[in-house]
Design a protein around this motif. Structure first.
Motif, PDB file in Angstrom:
ATOM      1  N   MET A  29       0.851  -1.186   0.000  1.00 11.77           N
ATOM      2  CA  MET A  29       0.000   0.000   0.000  1.00 11.77           C
ATOM      3  C   MET A  29       0.889   1.240   0.000  1.00 11.77           C
ATOM      4  O   MET A  29       2.068   1.163   0.329  1.00 11.77           O
ATOM      5  CB  MET A  29      -0.952   0.000   1.195  1.00 11.77           C
ATOM      6  N   GLU A  30       0.304   2.386  -0.361  1.00  8.99           N
ATOM      7  CA  GLU A  30       1.068   3.633  -0.416  1.00  8.99           C
ATOM      8  C   GLU A  30       1.485   4.130   0.958  1.00  8.99           C
ATOM      9  O   GLU A  30       2.516   4.773   1.108  1.00  8.99           O
ATOM     10  CB  GLU A  30       0.241   4.738  -1.059  1.00  8.99           C
ATOM     11  N   CYS A  31       0.625   3.896   1.946  1.00  9.82           N
ATOM     12  CA  CYS A  31       0.804   4.493   3.281  1.00  9.82           C
ATOM     13  C   CYS A  31       0.800   6.009   3.180  1.00  9.82           C
ATOM     14  O   CYS A  31       1.505   6.713   3.911  1.00  9.82           O
ATOM     15  CB  CYS A  31       2.101   4.002   3.937  1.00  9.82           C
ATOM     16  N   ASN A  32      -0.007   6.535   2.250  1.00 10.44           N
ATOM     17  CA  ASN A  32      -0.048   7.980   2.016  1.00 10.44           C
ATOM     18  C   ASN A  32      -1.398   8.382   1.427  1.00 10.44           C
ATOM     19  O   ASN A  32      -1.476   9.320   0.641  1.00 10.44           O
ATOM     20  CB  ASN A  32       1.087   8.371   1.052  1.00 10.44           C
ATOM     21  N   TYR A  33      -2.465   7.684   1.820  1.00 10.49           N
ATOM     22  CA  TYR A  33      -3.775   7.877   1.207  1.00 10.49           C
ATOM     23  C   TYR A  33      -4.855   7.779   2.291  1.00 10.49           C
ATOM     24  O   TYR A  33      -5.674   6.887   2.299  1.00 10.49           O
ATOM     25  CB  TYR A  33      -3.980   6.825   0.119  1.00 10.49           C
ATOM     26  N   ALA A  34      -4.820   8.714   3.233  1.00 12.85           N
ATOM     27  CA  ALA A  34      -5.799   8.711   4.310  1.00 12.85           C
ATOM     28  C   ALA A  34      -7.205   8.951   3.751  1.00 12.85           C
ATOM     29  O   ALA A  34      -7.370   9.703   2.793  1.00 12.85           O
ATOM     30  CB  ALA A  34      -5.453   9.808   5.318  1.00 12.85           C
ATOM     31  N   PRO A  35      -8.236   8.280   4.328  1.00 12.45           N
ATOM     32  CA  PRO A  35      -8.177   7.434   5.516  1.00 12.45           C
ATOM     33  C   PRO A  35      -7.914   5.955   5.218  1.00 12.45           C
ATOM     34  O   PRO A  35      -7.967   5.138   6.127  1.00 12.45           O
ATOM     35  CB  PRO A  35      -9.577   7.609   6.103  1.00 12.45           C
ATOM     36  N   TYR A  36      -7.640   5.623   3.954  1.00  7.66           N
ATOM     37  CA  TYR A  36      -7.389   4.221   3.626  1.00  7.66           C
ATOM     38  C   TYR A  36      -6.063   3.736   4.220  1.00  7.66           C
ATOM     39  O   TYR A  36      -5.972   2.622   4.748  1.00  7.66           O
ATOM     40  CB  TYR A  36      -7.390   4.015   2.110  1.00  7.66           C
ATOM     41  N   ASN A  37      -5.033   4.547   4.089  1.00  7.53           N
ATOM     42  CA  ASN A  37      -3.737   4.173   4.665  1.00  7.53           C
ATOM     43  C   ASN A  37      -2.870   5.416   4.834  1.00  7.53           C
ATOM     44  O   ASN A  37      -2.963   6.349   4.038  1.00  7.53           O
ATOM     45  CB  ASN A  37      -3.036   3.127   3.795  1.00  7.53           C
ATOM     46  N   TRP A  38      -2.062   5.424   5.862  1.00  5.06           N
ATOM     47  CA  TRP A  38      -1.139   6.531   6.090  1.00  5.06           C
ATOM     48  C   TRP A  38       0.057   6.043   6.891  1.00  5.06           C
ATOM     49  O   TRP A  38       0.059   4.932   7.436  1.00  5.06           O
ATOM     50  CB  TRP A  38      -1.828   7.692   6.807  1.00  5.06           C
ATOM     51  N   THR A  39       1.078   6.895   6.978  1.00  4.55           N
ATOM     52  CA  THR A  39       2.285   6.609   7.753  1.00  4.55           C
ATOM     53  C   THR A  39       2.289   7.461   9.002  1.00  4.55           C
ATOM     54  O   THR A  39       1.941   8.638   8.969  1.00  4.55           O
ATOM     55  CB  THR A  39       3.551   6.923   6.929  1.00  4.55           C
ATOM     56  N   GLN A  40       2.683   6.873  10.132  1.00  5.84           N
ATOM     57  CA  GLN A  40       2.861   7.629  11.369  1.00  5.84           C
ATOM     58  C   GLN A  40       4.141   7.157  12.046  1.00  5.84           C
ATOM     59  O   GLN A  40       4.602   6.041  11.823  1.00  5.84           O
ATOM     60  CB  GLN A  40       1.649   7.448  12.289  1.00  5.84           C
ATOM     61  N   SER A  41       4.713   8.046  12.861  1.00  7.30           N
ATOM     62  CA  SER A  41       6.009   7.736  13.464  1.00  7.30           C
ATOM     63  C   SER A  41       5.893   6.915  14.741  1.00  7.30           C
ATOM     64  O   SER A  41       6.828   6.204  15.119  1.00  7.30           O
ATOM     65  CB  SER A  41       6.766   9.036  13.766  1.00  7.30           C
ATOM     66  N   GLU A  42       4.744   7.009  15.404  1.00  7.35           N
ATOM     67  CA  GLU A  42       4.572   6.334  16.690  1.00  7.35           C
ATOM     68  C   GLU A  42       3.709   5.084  16.565  1.00  7.35           C
ATOM     69  O   GLU A  42       2.796   5.015  15.735  1.00  7.35           O
ATOM     70  CB  GLU A  42       3.933   7.297  17.697  1.00  7.35           C
ATOM     71  N   ILE A  50       5.810  -0.838   9.419  1.00  5.81           N
ATOM     72  CA  ILE A  50       6.133  -0.882   7.992  1.00  5.81           C
ATOM     73  C   ILE A  50       7.501  -1.523   7.835  1.00  5.81           C
ATOM     74  O   ILE A  50       8.421  -1.237   8.610  1.00  5.81           O
ATOM     75  CB  ILE A  50       6.140   0.539   7.387  1.00  5.81           C
ATOM     76  N   ALA A  51       7.662  -2.350   6.825  1.00  5.57           N
ATOM     77  CA  ALA A  51       8.923  -3.070   6.630  1.00  5.57           C
ATOM     78  C   ALA A  51      10.117  -2.122   6.564  1.00  5.57           C
ATOM     79  O   ALA A  51      11.193  -2.418   7.101  1.00  5.57           O
ATOM     80  CB  ALA A  51       8.846  -3.900   5.355  1.00  5.57           C
ATOM     81  N   ALA A  52       9.945  -0.942   5.963  1.00  3.10           N
ATOM     82  CA  ALA A  52      11.055  -0.002   5.789  1.00  3.10           C
ATOM     83  C   ALA A  52      11.197   0.983   6.949  1.00  3.10           C
ATOM     84  O   ALA A  52      12.090   1.829   6.933  1.00  3.10           O
ATOM     85  CB  ALA A  52      10.882   0.771   4.482  1.00  3.10           C
ATOM     86  N   GLY A  53      10.332   0.873   7.962  1.00  5.73           N
ATOM     87  CA  GLY A  53      10.397   1.771   9.108  1.00  5.73           C
ATOM     88  C   GLY A  53       9.128   2.584   9.256  1.00  5.73           C
ATOM     89  O   GLY A  53       8.439   2.887   8.285  1.00  5.73           O
ATOM     90  N   GLY A  54       8.808   2.965  10.500  1.00  5.03           N
ATOM     91  CA  GLY A  54       7.577   3.691  10.782  1.00  5.03           C
ATOM     92  C   GLY A  54       6.406   2.740  10.952  1.00  5.03           C
ATOM     93  O   GLY A  54       6.578   1.511  11.003  1.00  5.03           O
ATOM     94  N   TYR A  55       5.211   3.316  11.017  1.00  6.59           N
ATOM     95  CA  TYR A  55       4.000   2.528  11.239  1.00  6.59           C
ATOM     96  C   TYR A  55       2.911   2.958  10.272  1.00  6.59           C
ATOM     97  O   TYR A  55       2.835   4.123   9.878  1.00  6.59           O
ATOM     98  CB  TYR A  55       3.508   2.693  12.680  1.00  6.59           C
ATOM     99  N   ALA A  56       2.071   2.019   9.890  1.00 11.28           N
ATOM    100  CA  ALA A  56       0.951   2.286   8.994  1.00 11.28           C
ATOM    101  C   ALA A  56      -0.361   2.042   9.717  1.00 11.28           C
ATOM    102  O   ALA A  56      -0.484   1.112  10.517  1.00 11.28           O
ATOM    103  CB  ALA A  56       1.027   1.402   7.754  1.00 11.28           C
ATOM    104  N   ASP A  57      -1.331   2.902   9.437  1.00 13.73           N
ATOM    105  CA  ASP A  57      -2.674   2.717   9.963  1.00 13.73           C
ATOM    106  C   ASP A  57      -3.644   3.183   8.887  1.00 13.73           C
ATOM    107  O   ASP A  57      -3.247   3.707   7.847  1.00 13.73           O
ATOM    108  CB  ASP A  57      -2.871   3.508  11.259  1.00 13.73           C
TER     109      ASP A  57
END
Length: 266
Positions: A29-42, A50-57
């Motif tokens: 997933m992109e992890c950049n398409y809220a509210p379907y998916n996004w990236t967060q640091s915590e 996320i495999a490359a670092g950070g967290y997805a929700d």
């Protein structure tokens, strides 16, 4: 004897690699398409590393969690650019795409899709104080500078607006949000959950509630959001069984929770 032992060990290792899917479901997933998916640091209760670092929700992540749990697999989120999702699936770098993707006729030429896990309507996101904030039909957007995300049917839908100024497609939704907020464009095409998400995070924006019969003419396939899988994959039937067990009420509740949980900076 040693040769046979080495060969046997090699066969075991190959078999384990081949059965890796039984241990981990790699979801692109992109992890950049809220509210379907996004990236967060915590980390959070719903987020997945996320495999490359950070967290997805997001909605996709929460649906992926249900699917992985029912399959008995661990879940790994593989952050992938939109245009790279299908190639990543075909190359085997990911096992499925759960990224707010519609099962368009063009995509079905190369990959398969499960039944839908969400159905969404289209709208246009505009500035709240802009010239098109009070639009009620596509006809009201004659002369407007409108765009959509690259490689999506959203961008093709712009052609339904007579007299529109079709701007170059954009890579991401955050980029389009900035463009609208700055006045570089008048609006962009989004599905309703994405529009609600954008407005919640950006109070200078709003979206259009089209009057009955005055909005976009969208095919059933394009309204649906489904899981992308490799053609002939045995996962299709298994995932369809899982999706059939998620009621419309539960799907709506998951989406509402995802919209409420998105980072305001998104």
């Amino acid at each position: 004897m040693k040769k046979f032992a080495v060969l046997a060990l090699a066969l075991v290792l190959v078999s384990c690699c081949a059965l890796g899917l039984a241990e981990t479901l790699r979801v692109g997933m992109e992890c950049n398409y809220a509210p379907y998916n996004w990236t967060q640091s915590e980390a959070s209760d719903e987020a997945v590393a996320i495999a490359a670092g950070g967290y997805a929700d997001g909605y996709d992540v929460r649906i992926a969690k249900i699917i992985a749990e029912k399959l008995g697999y661990d879940l790994e989120i593989v952050k992938t650019e939109w245009d790279g999702l299908t190639p990543a699936l075909l190359s085997g770098n990911i096992d499925v795409i759960i990224a707010g993707m519609s099962p368009s006729a063009e995509r079905k030429l190369t990959i398969d899709f499960t039944d839908n896990y969400y159905v969404a309507e289209l709208t246009v996101v505009v500035r709240k104080d802009g010239a098109y904030a009070n639009a009620t039909s596509l006809a009201d957007f004659a002369g407007a500078k409108i765009t959509g995300q690259m490689s999506t049917f959203h961008y093709d839908m712009i052609d339904q607006i007579e007299g529109v100024v079709k701007m170059p497609a954009q890579d991401t939704f955050p980029t389009m949000i900035v463009a609208v907020s700055s006045g570089a464009i008048d609006g962009y095409i989004a599905d309703l959950p994405g529009a609600i998400s954008a407005v919640q995070a950006n109070p200078d924006l709003t979206f259009i509630n089209f009057e009955e019969g005055s909005g976009f003419d969208v095919s059933p396939d394009d309204k649906e959001i489904a899981v992308g899988i490799r053609q002939g994959s045995e996962l299709k039937e298994k995932i369809n069984e899982i999706l059939a067990g998620i009621s419309e009420e539960e799907r709506s509740a998951i989406m509402e929770a995802a919209v409420a949980a998105q980072p305001l900076s998104e």
